[in-house]
Design a protein around this motif. Structure first.
Motif, PDB file in Angstrom:
ATOM      1  N   ALA A 146     111.463  71.275  60.768  1.00 24.18           N
ATOM      2  CA  ALA A 146     112.126  72.368  61.488  1.00 24.18           C
ATOM      3  C   ALA A 146     112.262  73.582  60.582  1.00 24.18           C
ATOM      4  O   ALA A 146     112.588  73.460  59.403  1.00 24.18           O
ATOM      5  N   HIS A 147     111.992  74.752  61.152  1.00 29.11           N
ATOM      6  CA  HIS A 147     112.147  76.006  60.422  1.00 29.11           C
ATOM      7  C   HIS A 147     113.319  76.766  61.019  1.00 29.11           C
ATOM      8  O   HIS A 147     113.366  77.021  62.228  1.00 29.11           O
ATOM      9  N   VAL A 148     114.288  77.125  60.175  1.00 32.44           N
ATOM     10  CA  VAL A 148     115.451  77.883  60.633  1.00 32.44           C
ATOM     11  C   VAL A 148     115.252  79.345  60.256  1.00 32.44           C
ATOM     12  O   VAL A 148     115.225  79.693  59.070  1.00 32.44           O
ATOM     13  N   PRO A 149     115.055  80.232  61.234  1.00 33.82           N
ATOM     14  CA  PRO A 149     114.842  81.653  60.924  1.00 33.82           C
ATOM     15  C   PRO A 149     116.042  82.224  60.172  1.00 33.82           C
ATOM     16  O   PRO A 149     117.197  81.930  60.490  1.00 33.82           O
ATOM     17  N   GLY A 150     115.759  83.039  59.182  1.00 31.55           N
ATOM     18  CA  GLY A 150     116.817  83.681  58.415  1.00 31.55           C
ATOM     19  C   GLY A 150     116.777  85.186  58.586  1.00 31.55           C
ATOM     20  O   GLY A 150     116.011  85.727  59.383  1.00 31.55           O
TER      21      GLY A 150
ATOM     22  N   GLU B  84     114.096  63.422  60.979  1.00 30.21           N
ATOM     23  CA  GLU B  84     113.228  63.884  59.894  1.00 30.21           C
ATOM     24  C   GLU B  84     112.472  65.149  60.270  1.00 30.21           C
ATOM     25  O   GLU B  84     112.367  66.080  59.469  1.00 30.21           O
ATOM     26  N   LEU B  85     111.920  65.201  61.479  1.00 31.84           N
ATOM     27  CA  LEU B  85     111.075  66.332  61.866  1.00 31.84           C
ATOM     28  C   LEU B  85     111.881  67.519  62.404  1.00 31.84           C
ATOM     29  O   LEU B  85     111.493  68.675  62.195  1.00 31.84           O
ATOM     30  N   ALA B  86     112.974  67.241  63.101  1.00 31.79           N
ATOM     31  CA  ALA B  86     113.758  68.314  63.717  1.00 31.79           C
ATOM     32  C   ALA B  86     114.980  68.704  62.897  1.00 31.79           C
ATOM     33  O   ALA B  86     115.596  69.731  63.162  1.00 31.79           O
ATOM     34  N   GLY B  87     115.354  67.877  61.924  1.00 32.00           N
ATOM     35  CA  GLY B  87     116.443  68.243  61.039  1.00 32.00           C
ATOM     36  C   GLY B  87     117.829  67.943  61.568  1.00 32.00           C
ATOM     37  O   GLY B  87     118.824  68.295  60.928  1.00 32.00           O
ATOM     38  N   MET B  88     117.921  67.313  62.742  1.00 27.80           N
ATOM     39  CA  MET B  88     119.223  66.962  63.305  1.00 27.80           C
ATOM     40  C   MET B  88     119.034  65.814  64.274  1.00 27.80           C
ATOM     41  O   MET B  88     117.925  65.582  64.764  1.00 27.80           O
ATOM     42  N   PRO B  89     120.090  65.077  64.593  1.00 30.48           N
ATOM     43  CA  PRO B  89     119.967  63.987  65.561  1.00 30.48           C
ATOM     44  C   PRO B  89     119.575  64.510  66.936  1.00 30.48           C
ATOM     45  O   PRO B  89     119.845  65.656  67.295  1.00 30.48           O
ATOM     46  N   LEU B  90     118.966  63.639  67.716  1.00 31.05           N
ATOM     47  CA  LEU B  90     118.487  64.036  69.039  1.00 31.05           C
ATOM     48  C   LEU B  90     119.639  64.534  69.924  1.00 31.05           C
ATOM     49  O   LEU B  90     119.512  65.552  70.594  1.00 31.05           O
ATOM     50  N   ARG B  91     120.765  63.839  69.895  1.00 30.83           N
ATOM     51  CA  ARG B  91     121.883  64.243  70.758  1.00 30.83           C
ATOM     52  C   ARG B  91     122.388  65.631  70.368  1.00 30.83           C
ATOM     53  O   ARG B  91     122.698  66.461  71.226  1.00 30.83           O
ATOM     54  N   ALA B  92     122.455  65.906  69.062  1.00 26.58           N
ATOM     55  CA  ALA B  92     122.900  67.225  68.614  1.00 26.58           C
ATOM     56  C   ALA B  92     121.879  68.293  68.988  1.00 26.58           C
ATOM     57  O   ALA B  92     122.242  69.417  69.351  1.00 26.58           O
ATOM     58  N   LEU B  93     120.614  67.943  68.918  1.00 25.12           N
ATOM     59  CA  LEU B  93     119.560  68.898  69.280  1.00 25.12           C
ATOM     60  C   LEU B  93     119.658  69.281  70.735  1.00 25.12           C
ATOM     61  O   LEU B  93     119.536  70.450  71.106  1.00 25.12           O
ATOM     62  N   LEU B  94     119.914  68.293  71.595  1.00 24.92           N
ATOM     63  CA  LEU B  94     120.017  68.570  73.016  1.00 24.92           C
ATOM     64  C   LEU B  94     121.299  69.341  73.354  1.00 24.92           C
ATOM     65  O   LEU B  94     121.326  70.118  74.309  1.00 24.92           O
ATOM     66  N   ALA B  95     122.343  69.144  72.555  1.00 24.43           N
ATOM     67  CA  ALA B  95     123.617  69.822  72.816  1.00 24.43           C
ATOM     68  C   ALA B  95     123.650  71.234  72.281  1.00 24.43           C
ATOM     69  O   ALA B  95     124.485  72.045  72.678  1.00 24.43           O
ATOM     70  N   ASP B  96     122.708  71.574  71.371  1.00 26.92           N
ATOM     71  CA  ASP B  96     122.690  72.909  70.768  1.00 26.92           C
ATOM     72  C   ASP B  96     122.408  73.938  71.845  1.00 26.92           C
ATOM     73  O   ASP B  96     121.375  73.862  72.516  1.00 26.92           O
ATOM     74  N   PRO B  97     123.288  74.915  72.088  1.00 29.77           N
ATOM     75  CA  PRO B  97     123.101  75.842  73.202  1.00 29.77           C
ATOM     76  C   PRO B  97     121.916  76.769  72.989  1.00 29.77           C
ATOM     77  O   PRO B  97     121.540  77.062  71.869  1.00 29.77           O
TER      78      PRO B  97
END
Length: 230
Positions: free
Chosen positions: A53-57, A217-230
């Motif tokens: 995962a790439h987090v834009p800065g 590993e690939l997304a940098g966060m758990p699946l549930r947190a990824l889906l909850a991220d607005p």
């Protein structure tokens, strides 16, 4: 706000994003096997294929991009994909600087920078030989969950030949590409509300814990947190 639409360039997607305040969340960019031509005020860049995962800065800004179908960008950009893996580089590092300055000024001045960026990609495609159709077959086979050795055999390649082609076209070997495409299959199902155990089974994971490890590993966060991220 993020918005995307299909491009007039076959298989590509055109997108734009505006972040108005520093407090507004920016979602991480997840690996998808693609490369992007990017514009932000006064700059043209290229996003290489991501393995994580790439987090834009940086400060909030308007962004636009053309996301190319996996394997098609290297021919358009004139650089092997593995040289840009996990990188964001200025387009002037790949194309003549004077040309990039003219293109940047044209897009900056356009009433619709998103459409202007797409025109740059379309113009470039007219002067570029089409990508090898075998590359799309590789994506289709691995995206459907076929094993690497079986994919190579069906396409008349050795596993070594498949690996070399994959590095140049996608930025990483076929096993990594298969992992990335499997992640995307899983996320599409999860966003549709499919239970995680069923997501794992339908996407080709050994079980739900395997799905959880790969997403983390690939997304940098758990699946549930990824889906909850607005």
């Amino acid at each position: 706000m993020y918005v995307e639409r299909a491009s007039r360039l076959p298989g590509a997607v055109v997108w734009h994003r505006a972040v108005s305040t520093p407090a507004q969340a920016v979602r991480p960019v997840l690996p998808d096997g693609c490369m992007d031509l990017l514009w932000t005020e006064g700059r043209l860049l290229v996003a290489g294929p991501d393995t994580r995962a790439h987090v834009p800065g940086g400060a909030p800004a308007r962004w636009a991009g053309v996301r190319f179908y996996p394997g098609t960008a290297p021919a358009l950009l004139g650089v092997p994909a593995d040289e840009l893996r996990d990188l964001r580089v200025g387009l002037a590092d790949l194309w003549p600087a004077a040309l990039v300055r003219r293109l940047t000024a044209r897009i900056d001045a356009a009433a619709d920078p998103v459409a202007a960026l797409e025109e740059v990609a379309l113009d470039r495609a007219e002067d570029t030989e089409p990508a090898d159709p075998l590359l799309r077959e590789i994506v289709t086979a691995l995206g459907a969950g076929r094993p690497v050795a079986d994919t190579a055999d069906r396409l008349g390649l050795s596993t070594r030949q498949l690996h070399r082609r994959s590095l140049t076209a996608f930025g990483y070997g076929p096993r990594t590409l298969a992992r990335v495409l499997r992640l995307q299959r899983a996320l599409a199902l999860a966003w549709d509300g499919v239970p995680f155990a069923e997501v794992a089974a339908r996407s080709g994971f050994a079980d739900q814990p395997h799905l959880a490890r790969e997403v983390k590993e690939l997304a940098g966060m758990p699946l549930r947190a990824l889906l909850a991220d607005p």
